[in-house]
Design a protein around this motif. Structure first.
Motif, PDB file in Angstrom:
ATOM      1  N   UNK A 166      37.141  28.638  80.213  1.00 54.60           N
ATOM      2  CA  UNK A 166      38.203  28.915  81.187  1.00 54.60           C
ATOM      3  C   UNK A 166      37.890  28.431  82.601  1.00 54.60           C
ATOM      4  N   UNK A 167      36.636  28.556  83.041  1.00 55.20           N
ATOM      5  CA  UNK A 167      36.309  28.132  84.402  1.00 55.20           C
ATOM      6  C   UNK A 167      36.538  26.633  84.581  1.00 55.20           C
ATOM      7  N   UNK A 168      36.191  25.843  83.565  1.00 55.19           N
ATOM      8  CA  UNK A 168      36.397  24.399  83.652  1.00 55.19           C
ATOM      9  C   UNK A 168      37.879  24.049  83.586  1.00 55.19           C
ATOM     10  N   UNK A 169      38.640  24.825  82.816  1.00 54.73           N
ATOM     11  CA  UNK A 169      40.085  24.598  82.765  1.00 54.73           C
ATOM     12  C   UNK A 169      40.693  24.859  84.143  1.00 54.73           C
ATOM     13  N   UNK A 170      40.260  25.929  84.777  1.00 55.06           N
ATOM     14  CA  UNK A 170      40.803  26.245  86.112  1.00 55.06           C
ATOM     15  C   UNK A 170      40.417  25.174  87.126  1.00 55.06           C
ATOM     16  N   UNK A 171      39.210  24.652  87.024  1.00 53.53           N
ATOM     17  CA  UNK A 171      38.802  23.569  87.930  1.00 53.53           C
ATOM     18  C   UNK A 171      39.706  22.352  87.761  1.00 53.53           C
ATOM     19  N   UNK A 172      39.990  22.009  86.515  1.00 52.87           N
ATOM     20  CA  UNK A 172      40.880  20.865  86.260  1.00 52.87           C
ATOM     21  C   UNK A 172      42.291  21.144  86.793  1.00 52.87           C
ATOM     22  N   UNK A 173      42.751  22.387  86.622  1.00 57.12           N
ATOM     23  CA  UNK A 173      44.085  22.739  87.109  1.00 57.12           C
ATOM     24  C   UNK A 173      44.149  22.639  88.631  1.00 57.12           C
ATOM     25  N   UNK A 174      43.101  23.085  89.310  1.00 60.80           N
ATOM     26  CA  UNK A 174      43.074  22.999  90.778  1.00 60.80           C
ATOM     27  C   UNK A 174      43.084  21.542  91.233  1.00 60.80           C
ATOM     28  N   UNK A 175      42.332  20.698  90.529  1.00 56.61           N
ATOM     29  CA  UNK A 175      42.325  19.274  90.874  1.00 56.61           C
ATOM     30  C   UNK A 175      43.710  18.662  90.666  1.00 56.61           C
ATOM     31  N   UNK A 176      44.395  19.076  89.587  1.00 58.13           N
ATOM     32  CA  UNK A 176      45.745  18.566  89.335  1.00 58.13           C
ATOM     33  C   UNK A 176      46.715  19.033  90.416  1.00 58.13           C
ATOM     34  N   UNK A 177      46.562  20.262  90.878  1.00 56.82           N
ATOM     35  CA  UNK A 177      47.419  20.762  91.966  1.00 56.82           C
ATOM     36  C   UNK A 177      47.193  19.949  93.244  1.00 56.82           C
ATOM     37  N   UNK A 178      45.942  19.603  93.524  1.00 64.89           N
ATOM     38  CA  UNK A 178      45.657  18.787  94.718  1.00 64.89           C
ATOM     39  C   UNK A 178      46.307  17.414  94.592  1.00 64.89           C
ATOM     40  N   UNK A 179      46.244  16.837  93.405  1.00 60.26           N
ATOM     41  CA  UNK A 179      46.887  15.525  93.211  1.00 60.26           C
ATOM     42  C   UNK A 179      48.390  15.626  93.435  1.00 60.26           C
ATOM     43  N   UNK A 180      48.991  16.717  93.010  1.00 59.81           N
ATOM     44  CA  UNK A 180      50.432  16.877  93.210  1.00 59.81           C
ATOM     45  C   UNK A 180      50.762  16.989  94.702  1.00 59.81           C
ATOM     46  N   UNK A 181      49.889  17.633  95.443  1.00 59.44           N
ATOM     47  CA  UNK A 181      50.123  17.712  96.891  1.00 59.44           C
ATOM     48  C   UNK A 181      49.949  16.354  97.556  1.00 59.44           C
ATOM     49  N   UNK A 182      48.997  15.559  97.019  1.00 62.98           N
ATOM     50  CA  UNK A 182      48.732  14.235  97.601  1.00 62.98           C
ATOM     51  C   UNK A 182      49.724  13.180  97.128  1.00 62.98           C
ATOM     52  N   UNK A 183      50.451  13.465  96.045  1.00 65.95           N
ATOM     53  CA  UNK A 183      51.468  12.538  95.564  1.00 65.95           C
ATOM     54  C   UNK A 183      50.961  11.411  94.687  1.00 65.95           C
ATOM     55  N   UNK A 184      49.710  11.502  94.208  1.00 66.41           N
ATOM     56  CA  UNK A 184      49.150  10.466  93.327  1.00 66.41           C
ATOM     57  C   UNK A 184      48.916  11.110  91.961  1.00 66.41           C
ATOM     58  N   UNK A 185      49.805  10.832  91.012  1.00 65.51           N
ATOM     59  CA  UNK A 185      49.785  11.536  89.740  1.00 65.51           C
ATOM     60  C   UNK A 185      49.529  10.595  88.575  1.00 65.51           C
ATOM     61  N   UNK A 186      48.873  11.132  87.546  1.00 66.66           N
ATOM     62  CA  UNK A 186      48.718  10.425  86.286  1.00 66.66           C
ATOM     63  C   UNK A 186      49.885  10.748  85.361  1.00 66.66           C
ATOM     64  N   UNK A 187      49.979  10.009  84.273  1.00 67.73           N
ATOM     65  CA  UNK A 187      51.115  10.141  83.344  1.00 67.73           C
ATOM     66  C   UNK A 187      51.167  11.516  82.703  1.00 67.73           C
ATOM     67  N   UNK A 188      50.020  12.173  82.515  1.00 68.30           N
ATOM     68  CA  UNK A 188      49.969  13.492  81.874  1.00 68.30           C
ATOM     69  C   UNK A 188      49.482  14.567  82.841  1.00 68.30           C
ATOM     70  N   UNK A 189      49.664  14.357  84.112  1.00 68.74           N
ATOM     71  CA  UNK A 189      49.017  15.219  85.096  1.00 68.74           C
ATOM     72  C   UNK A 189      49.398  16.690  84.927  1.00 68.74           C
TER      73      UNK A 189
END
Length: 469
Positions: A59-82
């Motif tokens: 779970x801790x690693x999943x949350x880390x990935x989720x936080x990184x994905x949230x940052x990408x959404x704020x920055x506007x640079x997204x992957x196809x499966x973000x």
């Protein structure tokens, strides 16, 4: 006028959504990545102890990935499966995680690098939820694992989810992952898809790199895809497909994946002349006939194709011999590990190959050439071969496994063809079974388009158990 705010999405809605719907909700801001991943982690914690789909969730690693994905959404640079939570079969490497391949002796073997398919998922922004259960060494189609426990079919506890990618299929069908990747050597994503009411793709051999996949039989191994809709498979294929110079069997394309180009009304569909003669159960035949009747317009001209020169049981056994022989090398250290021994059944199956001669292996290997030639002749006559995915539906975990589970999936594997399975309907006992489309090598996208049209016409997906429990 003020816009009426949209209602929040329930955990059940999130867990029952397709990959494409999930991406849509993420893009609209209807749900955040953190909330989405928390929903899946909560469901896994509550439900998986009884289901047995996962063998490793962090779970801790999943949350880390989720936080990184949230940052990408704020920055506007997204992957196809973000931000999309995806499960990974435990014979594919995730760097820093053990890759057990279903064996107790490999619990401590930590992968140094991501498998190529996993690296592509990461690059596309997917959130890796965890590793899923499988048959020991990927040699089986029940996911009755003696070291990690059985995986139950989410549609009926006590029944098999199929295999060897049973954990991946169960995770998707139970709403514990949006999609999953597995492996398919003789049917290992298509069989679980059939038993669990999912959609699955075994791509053209080499279309997705198998680097970082624990080999079962390298000439047959394919990274396979599991999801709740055909459209989801198309998105996953476009993310994962591509040439890998470090995989000797990776497929270098001179042109892009062949785009959909079926001509309405001019499709030539190949059908086997006698399903009962190749061991298909009566209930499956009845569903297949009903599906064909409903797909009269979609499948165009039907032609009975001659398979009298193809022994489904013999060719499936030849494929198994290739797997067992190669596994003697792949799992040599595990077979010698007395402290954490393999099961008696796994050892018995590999001992069978040990007792065969080099001439026996060559005879089995030559059947792959025969399959390739058979496919060339077949697809000169028809555009697609349509048949049931499995000869039977799911059966109790404590019942003997039918020997012919992979008979109908084996041809596409041996001939290196793409194959798609979609839900075909429900058997009298209430369990689903799949409809399979096989096309010539390289026709993956065309095959997916046809399968999507047919899946929409049939509308046969089961009601997945994603309600509050």
């Amino acid at each position: 006028m003020h816009a009426i705010p949209e209602a929040s999405l329930s955990p059940q809605a999130l867990r029952g959504a397709s990959l494409i719907q999930t991406l849509h909700w993420l893009a609209l801001g209807r749900v955040g990545v953190g909330e989405l991943c928390a929903t899946y982690l909560d469901a896994i914690a509550r439900l998986d102890p009884q289901l047995g789909a996962f063998v490793d969730v962090r779970p801790a690693l999943v949350r880390e990935q989720a936080e990184a994905a949230e940052r990408r959404r704020r920055d506007g640079v997204l992957g196809r499966l973000d931000g999309v939570p995806v499960a990974v079969k435990d014979n594919l490497d995730i760097a820093g995680w053990p890759t057990s391949a279903g064996l107790a002796s490999r619990r401590g073997r930590i992968a140094q690098h991501d498998a190529h398919a996993v690296a592509r998922l990461r690059a596309a922004g997917a959130v890796l939820l965890g590793k899923t259960n499988m048959d020991e060494g990927a040699l089986g189609a029940t996911t009755r694992n003696p070291h990690f426990g059985p995986t139950h079919n989410p549609l009926r506890r006590g029944y098999t989810a199929g295999g060897s990618s049973g954990g991946s299929a169960a995770a998707v069908a139970a709403g514990l992952a949006v999609a999953a990747i597995g492996s398919d050597t003789l049917g290992s994503v298509r069989i679980p898809a059939s038993y669990c009411g999912l959609c699955a793709l075994k791509p053209t051999h080499g279309e997705i790199s198998a680097r970082g996949l624990v080999p079962a039989a390298r000439r047959l191994d394919a990274v396979g895809l599991l999801a709740r809709s055909v459209g989801d498979l198309t998105v996953l294929l476009q993310v994962l497909a591509g040439y890998d110079a470090d995989d000797p069997r990776s497929r270098r394309r001179r042109v892009a994946l062949a785009p959909p180009d079926w001509e309405p009304g001019r499709l030539r569909t190949g059908l086997l002349p006698d399903l009962a003669a190749v061991g298909v159960e009566p209930g499956v035949i009845a569903l297949f006939d009903a599906a064909l009747a409903r797909l009269e317009r979609e499948l165009g001209e039907r032609r009975r194709v001659d398979f009298s020169d193809w022994d489904f049981g013999r060719t499936r056994r030849a494929g198994l011999l290739l797997m067992e022989a190669e596994m003697l090398g792949t799992f040599a250290e595990d077979l010698a590990d007395a402290a954490r021994p393999v099961s008696a059944e796994f050892r018995r199956m590999l001992d069978y190959a040990r007792g065969k001669s080099a001439a026996d292996y060559v005879a089995a290997d030559r059947l792959l050439d025969q399959a390739t030639l058979k496919a060339r002749r077949l697809f000169a006559q028809v555009d697609v071969l349509v048949l049931p995915t499995t000869p039977q539906g799911a059966f109790p975990l404590d019942a003997p496994a039918p020997a012919n589970q992979a008979d109908l999936t084996g041809f596409a594997s041996l001939a290196a063809c793409p194959a798609v399975s979609i839900p075909m309907g429900t058997l009298p006992d209430g369990m689903p079974v799949g409809l399979q489309f096989v096309g010539p090598p390289g026709s993956d996208l065309r095959l997916l388009e046809l399968a999507e049209v047919c899946a929409s016409a049939l509308d046969a997906a089961p009601e997945f158990p994603v309600g509050a429990r």
